[in-house]
Design a protein around this motif. Structure first.
Motif: not given
Length: 245
Positions: A54-58, A85-91, A122-131
């Motif tokens: 489900s992620t881009m990591f091996s 969670v880290s894999a999802d955020l990194a993906t 992780a969700s909050q970190l990603y939200t900041v990057t969406k713009e």
């Protein structure tokens, strides 16, 4: 003798699995380090396989992250959650596992969060990057300075993220944003007579009741203060802006 104990574990696992794959080595290391049963090791292997799909990591990368987290003191259960969670955020953030896992665990440690909060963080970190003005690597660099300063000045995790977002609007990213954020907090609390004088002058010229502290005497969230300052600046000419800022 923890150092030697760790070396013994590593040697024993290497000797036993020297012909095995990296994933098997890592999982057996986790079994030994966490005193896990072979059945628990199989559960970890299966969960890593699902993440691999489900992620881009091996599985090698994922299991290596689990080992790093285990060596940092997290239990196998917590390491598995944090790896997922880290894999999802990194993906979604298009970065590597080290950047995302370091950012999440650093946020947990500095702001007193638990593994149960990892998904929300992780969700909050990603939200900041969406713009698009900040990416996950920018936040990783910014947090090196901003997180510690934020806690020291009573800022929340959400407040620090908002502050970094506000600074991104001004062109600050990565470590530059973290340094700027720390400087802003110091200036707002009166680091120098010049900054205090400039702030009071801004209040006077714009007739804006900008509050630095709340009614209890605590520093307000920096993002809210920066917003108020931004609103006040719009009331004066560019020449006055340059003079005061």
């Amino acid at each position: 003798a923890p150092l030697f104990a760790g070396a013994s574990i590593s040697y024993g696992v290497t000797k036993t699995f020297q012909f095995g794959s990296e994933i098997e080595y890592n999982i057996r290391f986790l079994e030994t380090l966490g005193d896990l049963t072979r059945t628990q090791g199989k559960v970890i292997r299966e969960e890593l396989r699902k993440m691999d799909e489900s992620t881009m990591f091996s599985m090698d990368e994922l299991s290596k992250t689990m080992v790093d987290l285990g060596q940092a003191g997290y239990t196998a259960k917590d390491s598995l959650v944090l790896t997922r969670v880290s894999a999802d955020l990194a993906t979604v953030g298009m970065t590597n596992m080290k950047v995302s896992s370091d950012l999440i665990t650093k946020s947990m440690l500095i702001f007193g969060k638990s593994t149960e909060d990892a998904s929300k963080i992780a969700s909050q970190l990603y939200t900041v990057t969406k713009e698009g003005k900040l990416n996950i690597e920018d936040l990783g660099g910014a947090f090196k300075m901003a997180a510690g300063a934020g806690v020291a000045y009573g800022q929340s995790f959400e407040g620090v993220l908002s502050g970094l977002g506000a600074l991104a609007d001004m062109g600050f990213r990565g470590t530059a944003a973290g340094t700027a954020y720390a400087n802003v907090l110091q200036d707002l609390t009166g680091r120098s007579k010049a900054s205090i004088a400039a702030f009071e002058e801004l209040r006077r010229v714009t007739e804006s009741p900008i509050k630095i502290f709340d009614d209890s005497g605590k520093l307000r969230q920096a993002a809210a203060i920066l917003f108020d300052i931004g609103e006040a600046i719009l009331k004066i000419t560019p020449t006055e802006q340059m003079r005061l800022l």
